[in-house]
Scaffold this active site. Structure first.
Site, PDB file in Angstrom:
ATOM      1  N   ALA A  64     -38.174  69.890 -20.824  1.00  8.70           N
ATOM      2  CA  ALA A  64     -37.458  70.405 -21.998  1.00  8.70           C
ATOM      3  C   ALA A  64     -36.233  69.630 -22.459  1.00  8.70           C
ATOM      4  O   ALA A  64     -35.843  69.753 -23.616  1.00  8.70           O
ATOM      5  CB  ALA A  64     -37.072  71.862 -21.751  1.00  8.70           C
ATOM      6  N   GLY A 117     -35.101  69.669 -27.938  1.00  8.87           N
ATOM      7  CA  GLY A 117     -35.656  69.670 -29.298  1.00  8.87           C
ATOM      8  C   GLY A 117     -36.772  70.694 -29.472  1.00  8.87           C
ATOM      9  O   GLY A 117     -36.778  71.486 -30.411  1.00  8.87           O
ATOM     10  N   CYS A 168     -44.348  60.752 -27.167  1.00  7.55           N
ATOM     11  CA  CYS A 168     -43.858  59.933 -28.288  1.00  7.55           C
ATOM     12  C   CYS A 168     -44.283  58.488 -28.049  1.00  7.55           C
ATOM     13  O   CYS A 168     -43.526  57.568 -28.328  1.00  7.55           O
ATOM     14  CB  CYS A 168     -42.349  60.060 -28.436  1.00  7.55           C
TER      15      CYS A 168
HETATM   16  N1  SAM Z   1     -39.055  68.078 -24.876  1.00  8.01           N
HETATM   17  C1  SAM Z   1     -37.823  67.321 -24.971  1.00  8.01           C
HETATM   18  C2  SAM Z   1     -37.258  67.507 -26.359  1.00  8.01           C
HETATM   19  O1  SAM Z   1     -38.002  67.817 -27.287  1.00  8.01           O
HETATM   20  O2  SAM Z   1     -36.032  67.373 -26.520  1.00  8.01           O
HETATM   21  C3  SAM Z   1     -38.016  65.866 -24.606  1.00  8.01           C
HETATM   22  C4  SAM Z   1     -38.647  65.691 -23.258  1.00  8.01           C
HETATM   23  S1  SAM Z   1     -38.777  64.045 -22.709  1.00  8.01           S
HETATM   24  C5  SAM Z   1     -40.005  63.388 -23.711  1.00  8.01           C
HETATM   25  C6  SAM Z   1     -39.585  64.218 -21.177  1.00  8.01           C
HETATM   26  C7  SAM Z   1     -38.810  64.930 -20.105  1.00  8.01           C
HETATM   27  O3  SAM Z   1     -39.651  65.025 -18.950  1.00  8.01           O
HETATM   28  C8  SAM Z   1     -37.544  64.230 -19.643  1.00  8.01           C
HETATM   29  O4  SAM Z   1     -36.439  65.085 -19.826  1.00  8.01           O
HETATM   30  C9  SAM Z   1     -37.771  63.941 -18.175  1.00  8.01           C
HETATM   31  O5  SAM Z   1     -36.616  64.116 -17.376  1.00  8.01           O
HETATM   32  C10 SAM Z   1     -38.835  64.959 -17.804  1.00  8.01           C
HETATM   33  N2  SAM Z   1     -39.662  64.530 -16.632  1.00  8.01           N
HETATM   34  C11 SAM Z   1     -39.726  63.326 -16.061  1.00  8.01           C
HETATM   35  N3  SAM Z   1     -40.551  63.344 -14.992  1.00  8.01           N
HETATM   36  C12 SAM Z   1     -41.010  64.594 -14.879  1.00  8.01           C
HETATM   37  C13 SAM Z   1     -41.868  65.250 -13.965  1.00  8.01           C
HETATM   38  N4  SAM Z   1     -42.449  64.590 -12.959  1.00  8.01           N
HETATM   39  N5  SAM Z   1     -42.077  66.564 -14.145  1.00  8.01           N
HETATM   40  C14 SAM Z   1     -41.511  67.238 -15.163  1.00  8.01           C
HETATM   41  N6  SAM Z   1     -40.696  66.648 -16.069  1.00  8.01           N
HETATM   42  C15 SAM Z   1     -40.445  65.357 -15.937  1.00  8.01           C
END
Ligand code: SAM
Length: 482
Positions: free
Chosen positions: A119, A123, A240
């Site tokens: 999260a 966003g 993305c």
């Molecule tokens: N949904 C967010 C938004 O709209 O603002 C953006 C999320 S970003 C694309 C992906 C997120 O996944 C990051 O915050 C990252 O820390 C988290 N992430 C990384 N590895 C992960 C894992 N193994 N399990 C769950 N989340 C993870």
């Protein structure tokens, strides 16, 4: 100095050429154009009409709407929406326009239970909250304990009331939430090719190894997310990035493996076709629950034992809490208006006291003991010796109609900056509202006052002898003056 186009990795260009064929030239030329920026109105705190009337950021409301997001509008980056105090007040959220499509194109019904598994910074979660309209439950999870801070701040600024913020990996969530959610959003960690135009450092961070690493995480997240859905629930997977390996291939492999996964759609936004940096999303329905009969039995036995124990413990702690809650209840009586939207919402929730802090939690929330929880529901405030101190989160979730006293500052008023840098403000000659009407009583020690900017709440002040002490949290104060 080399252009973004020149800096793009060769392997990336080769893969895009194969994928896009005739469209490749248009795609690659899109790197010569400026990146897109947008805001999404927070309709939990302001009405769209407010934006149209104030014409903040010179938005043309006929032309500048983001096609797939009812509350999204393109803004030019030179308008600096992040610097406007109405951003601090949570009147809108700044979000890359194509990222808005994930929630924008998903039907969300009021009352649903939703997980946003990846999260931070918030966003998707903030948009989900708009669609839930203060009903249901959102579990907003972030595994990274640094990034979760920004998530907490953004959700608080948005005025979130029905949100639980957790800090866990997907396996940890699964032990609590198997079969619990109507919707699970997985905005997966990805190799970020859609960020190349926005942040040049994303180009340096990208590698073939990173793609492989992300694919393996994505496969795990989608399985765990699916297991947390109810029968008939929907999983929304997004990234993305552009490569098929992190998008269509993940989805196709998954639906081939799971007989009860029904693909509804896969959707792409491309920077050479639409106004956005690019996004992929897929929607999958869990058509049936393939759980062994004995597993269901086992789970329900465990749950009922747990809930009996919880009921006993909670009736004991309720007795102790009711004493502690006296000051909290007096605060509600003195400062929150009977019959207001917030007061009614309060009565629908369960009150929980943890370490002297009072929370309002949805009655449908599970017992989360053992899960790392940053915040469960709305933090109302802290019980201190002989008094209750309302929280900043509560202020952000209130509007003028909800409170006894409010002072409304015009965006052009110098006191707006005084407030957000943390100074005290004299209320002499200022209009103070009492139950939304100008307060005509001769009273200059009114106590807790909700501070609003053009009608949008930004925090608390506490008045004594005509001076309003600043209660805007130190960590959020701006350090610069206008
Ligand atoms: N949904 C967010 C938004 O709209 O603002 C953006 C999320 S970003 C694309 C992906 C997120 O996944 C990051 O915050 C990252 O820390 C988290 N992430 C990384 N590895 C992960 C894992 N193994 N399990 C769950 N989340 C993870």
């Amino acid at each position: 100095m080399s252009t973004i186009k020149e800096k793009l990795p060769e392997e990336f260009k080769k893969e895009m050429k194969e994928l896009l064929k005739d469209e490749y030239e248009d795609f690659i030329n899109s790197y010569d154009q400026d990146r897109t920026n947008a805001i999404r109105i927070n309709d939990l705190k302001v009405e769209k009409k407010f934006f149209e009337e104030s014409n903040l950021f010179d938005i043309d409301y006929e032309k500048d709407g983001v096609e797939w997001a009812d509350l999204g509008y393109y803004v030019s980056s030179d308008k600096s929406p992040g610097k406007n105090p109405l951003h601090d007040a949570g009147a809108y959220y700044i979000q890359e326009p194509s990222a808005m499509s994930v929630v924008g194109k998903t039907d969300i019904a009021e009352g649903e239970k939703i997980l946003d598994m990846c999260a931070a910074p918030g966003g998707k979660s903030t948009y989900i909250l708009s669609k839930l309209n203060e009903t249901g439950i959102l579990v907003s999870n972030e595994v990274n304990s640094t990034r979760i801070r920004a998530l907490g701040e953004n959700l608080e600024r948005f005025g979130a009331t029905n949100c639980t913020i957790t800090n866990s990996d997907s396996k940890g969530l699964l032990t609590f939430f198997k079969g619990f959610f109507d919707k699970v959003f997985i905005d997966a960690p990805c190799s970020g090719q859609g960020m190349f135009r926005k942040y040049e450092h994303a180009i340096d961070d990208w590698s073939e190894e990173k793609v492989e690493e992300c694919v393996s995480i994505q496969k795990e997240l989608i399985r765990d997310g699916f297991d947390m859905l109810k029968e008939g629930g929907m999983l929304i997977y997004s990234t993305c990035t552009f490569t098929k390996r992190e998008n269509e291939d993940i989805i196709n492999d998954f639906i081939n493996e799971y007989q009860n996964a029904e693909l509804i759609e896969m959707d792409r936004i491309w920077p050479h076709k639409q106004r956005g940096e690019g996004h992929f999303s897929a929607r999958i329905i869990k058509s049936s629950e393939e759980v062994r009969e004995e597993e269901i039995q086992e789970n329900s036995n465990k749950k009922s034992k747990k809930s009996k124990k919880k009921k006993k413990e909670s009736s004991n702690s309720r007795k102790q809490d009711s004493q502690k809650l006296k000051d909290y209840e007096s605060f509600l009586k003195d400062y929150i208006r009977d019959g207001s939207k917030r007061k009614n919402a309060i009565s629908e929730k369960a009150v929980e006291v943890k370490g002297g802090f009072v929370y309002l939690v949805s009655k449908d929330m599970l017992d989360l003991t053992g899960l790392k929880v940053l915040r469960n529901g709305l933090l109302m405030g802290e019980i201190k010796k002989n008094r209750f101190e309302p929280s900043h989160s509560l202020a952000m979730a209130l509007c003028i109609d909800d409170v006894k006293y409010a002072v409304n500052l015009d965006i052009e008023d110098e006191d707006v900056f005084r407030y957000i840098v943390g100074e005290s403000i004299s209320l002499e000659g200022k209009e103070v509202y009492k139950y939304s009407e100008p307060d005509t009583e001769d009273n200059n020690s009114r106590g807790w006052i909700l501070v609003t900017i053009n009608g949008v709440s930004i925090g608390w002040g506490k008045e004594s002898n005509g001076i309003m002490k600043n209660k805007y949290p130190k960590g959020l104060r701006r350090v610069i003056r206008k």
